[in-house]
Scaffold this active site. Structure first.
Site, PDB file in Angstrom:
ATOM      1  CG  ASP A 193      11.849 -21.674  25.225  1.00  0.00           C
ATOM      2  OD1 ASP A 193      11.623 -22.503  24.333  1.00  0.00           O
ATOM      3  OD2 ASP A 193      12.993 -21.361  25.605  1.00  0.00           O
ATOM      4  CD  GLU A 209      16.890 -25.744  20.196  1.00  0.00           C
ATOM      5  OE1 GLU A 209      17.998 -25.819  20.728  1.00  0.00           O
ATOM      6  OE2 GLU A 209      15.881 -26.305  20.670  1.00  0.00           O
ATOM      7  CG  HIS A 240      19.212 -21.833  27.323  1.00  0.00           C
ATOM      8  ND1 HIS A 240      18.790 -21.454  26.063  1.00  0.00           N
ATOM      9  CD2 HIS A 240      18.645 -23.048  27.544  1.00  0.00           C
ATOM     10  CE1 HIS A 240      18.001 -22.379  25.563  1.00  0.00           C
ATOM     11  NE2 HIS A 240      17.899 -23.356  26.435  1.00  0.00           N
TER      12      HIS A 240
HETATM   13  C1  NOJ Z   1      16.696 -27.271  23.659  1.00  0.00           C
HETATM   14  C2  NOJ Z   1      16.829 -26.332  24.800  1.00  0.00           C
HETATM   15  O1  NOJ Z   1      17.436 -25.166  24.353  1.00  0.00           O
HETATM   16  C3  NOJ Z   1      17.610 -27.042  25.867  1.00  0.00           C
HETATM   17  O2  NOJ Z   1      17.979 -26.207  26.920  1.00  0.00           O
HETATM   18  C4  NOJ Z   1      16.797 -28.212  26.353  1.00  0.00           C
HETATM   19  O3  NOJ Z   1      17.570 -28.974  27.240  1.00  0.00           O
HETATM   20  C5  NOJ Z   1      16.355 -29.098  25.200  1.00  0.00           C
HETATM   21  N1  NOJ Z   1      15.882 -28.366  24.074  1.00  0.00           N
HETATM   22  C6  NOJ Z   1      15.253 -29.999  25.638  1.00  0.00           C
HETATM   23  O4  NOJ Z   1      14.080 -29.235  25.799  1.00  0.00           O
END
Ligand code: NOJ
Length: 546
Positions: free
Chosen positions: A99, A242, A316
């Protein structure tokens, strides 16, 4: 036709390490725990693991606040454990995606510490510091985790930007030295043999905070092309961005192979359909099912051969899908879990399974706010309490949408704490682990686990699932999701009842066939008379048309 890639027919499994398996009984999942469960994942048939962050972190946002990109969080183990995980996974044909959280760091990262300690250091410009305006924050930008996106740095009297928590200062992507350090770090992980990266909120790195632009900023794609060129571009890895707020047009910018950016997008349009439009995810609205079909249809058809999409119900950050859009009652939990999986996995794109989804894990309802751990949820709770919302309404939103729904420990068996750990875990276990657990799923040939396993093998054995065209049927049917996949002479007909009542489905006369074969159903005795089907609660069938 797209040039074929290994990740086109791969299935990704996401692990949230903190909640996966605790090998040393400190209440927190760890890397050795993951290694000990690799054979389980192999049994499921997945190809890739997306590992939520395991880097050093003070855990304000459970690892999405990184203090050292080249080291491992103490609770999770050591770099040696990480190297072992990579080699153990690789030896089973499983790749590991790291990640990559590079929109922001932790405030405990050495870069940020230097930036605060010395205003003249080169690190100051790695972040976004701005002077106060009239003694107040520079502008109205809000944090995704509630409140202002600006926090005062008392030492200098300036404010720094944090689109997430105040312990997650945003990086300034305009700064070339910072970008170079990020590319070096990516190469460090590539040299270790990782299979790729999931790029956290990558849509935000082109931000223009002075203009209040956050997502999809003007230089976003230049940065991604530079990153590609300087790091993973010449490696055969999977990169998934993402990408909140992507449209199919934007998704093509990210994922058209000719543009040398990312392998695929991970976009959320289908999964944001149960909130009041224009408000936040906490403002609940019933799912608009017709719209859900429309959104899937749009992505399946408009991306066409110029990009690649991810398929997911869960991660998550999202509530458990069976509780959200299925039915988590005793009677229908398994049926509706399988139905949801079928509808998703027979589409075009790379499927992602989030830990526990494959056994039909559900949302959780803790009575006390004290039992929750997620910073987003706790900040929202505080803000709404201060603003006079009713506590019951806030709890309703948390039960429906809180991220901790996905973060309770994985259920391995019926023993204490679901077999996750011998000691009290960092967050309480969902009490339904006694019934819903891996051990029970593995014993039962008809389990949710075995349904997922079969979906994965159908994908592997049928190119039509991977590359076929998608045609939505009866788009206005209020309860049934039906579509055809077609490639050369292969055709699949997928039909699913999304709801608890029996429903009739009439197949259009334009669909010609000589016979059918049922590839998979969540009922034992599904009908082969597909011209007119009476689907039972949550019945979902995959037919091969001949
Ligand atoms: C997206 C992540 O999936 C999430 O869990 C996180 O809180 C935010 N980005 C900030 O990194």
């Amino acid at each position: 036709m797209l040039e074929k890639k290994w990740w086109h027919n791969s299935v990704v499994y996401q692990i949230y390490p903190r909640s996966f398996y605790d090998s040393n009984n400190d209440g927190i999942g760890d890397l050795k725990g993951i290694i000990s469960k690799l054979d389980y994942l192999r049994k499921l048939g997945i190809d890739v693991i997306w590992l939520s962050p395991v880097y050093k972190s003070p855990n304000d946002d459970n690892g999405y606040d990184i203090s050292d990109y080249r080291d491992i969080m103490d609770e999770f183990g050591t770099m040696e454990d990480m190297d072992n995980l990579l080699s153990e996974a690789n030896s089973r044909g499983i790749k590991i995606l790291m990640d990559l959280v590079v929109n922001h760091t932790s405030d405990e990262n050495i870069w940020f510490k230097n930036a605060v300690r010395d205003e003249n250091s080169k690190y100051r410009d790695y972040y976004v510091f701005r002077k106060a305006v009239d003694g107040k924050v520079p502008n109205d930008l809000g944090s995704i985790f509630s409140g202002s996106a600006w926090e005062l740095d008392e030492k200098s009297g300036e404010y720094y930007l944090h689109l997430f928590s105040k312990k997650q200062p945003d990086l300034n992507w305009e700064n070339e030295d910072m970008r170079n350090e990020v590319y070096d770090m990516i190469n460090f992980w590539l040299d270790k043999g990782v299979g790729g990266f999931r790029l956290d909120v990558i849509d935000l790195v082109g931000k223009q905070p002075d203009q209040c632009i956050t997502g999809n900023g003007p230089k976003l794609h230049d940065y991604l092309q530079e990153m590609n060129l300087r790091s993973f571009g010449n490696k055969d890895v999977l990169t998934v961005g993402e990408t909140w707020g992507a449209t199919p047009e934007i998704a093509k910018l990210y994922s058209n192979p000719n543009r040398n950016e990312l392998s695929m997008v991970f976009q959320f349009e289908h999964i944001s359909l149960d909130e009041i439009p224009g408000k936040s995810k906490w403002d609940l609205a019933p799912l608009d099912f017709i719209k859900l079909k429309e959104v899937f249809n749009k992505w399946q058809t408009e991306l066409s051969n110029d990009g690649w999409n991810s398929l997911f119900w869960n991660n998550h950050d999202l509530p458990r899908i069976v509780s959200r859009w299925g039915n988590d009652s005793k009677e229908y939990r398994e049926l509706s879990s399988k139905m949801l999986a079928t509808v998703l996995h027979m589409q075009k794109g790379t499927p992602y399974i989030y830990q526990g989804e494959e056994i039909g894990m559900t949302n959780v309802k803790f009575d006390s706010i004290e039992d929750y751990r997620d910073i987003e949820l706790l900040n929202m709770y505080k803000e709404r309490m201060e603003n006079g919302y009713q506590k019951d309404d806030i709890m309703k939103s948390i039960y429906a949408k809180g991220r901790d729904n996905a973060r309770t420990p994985m259920h391995w068996d019926g023993s204490i704490n679901g077999g996750f750990s011998n000691v009290a875990p960092w967050i309480k276990v969902n009490p339904n682990y006694v019934d819903i657990n891996v051990e029970n799923n593995l014993k039962d040939s008809d389990s949710v686990f075995n349904h997922y396993k079969q979906l994965i093998s159908i994908r592997k054995e049928n190119d039509v699932v991977v590359y076929g065209d998608f045609k939505l049927l009866d788009r206005n049917h209020k309860s049934i999701f039906a579509y055809i996949r077609e490639l050369n002479n292969e055709r699949l007909f997928i039909v699913a009842n999304f709801y608890v009542n029996n429903e009739e489905f009439i197949l259009g006369k334009d669909i010609k066939f000589e016979g059918v074969e049922i590839l998979l159903s969540n009922y034992k005795d599904s009908s082969e008379d597909i011209e007119k089907l009476n689907l039972r609660p949550y019945e979902a069938i995959i037919y091969k048309l001949k």
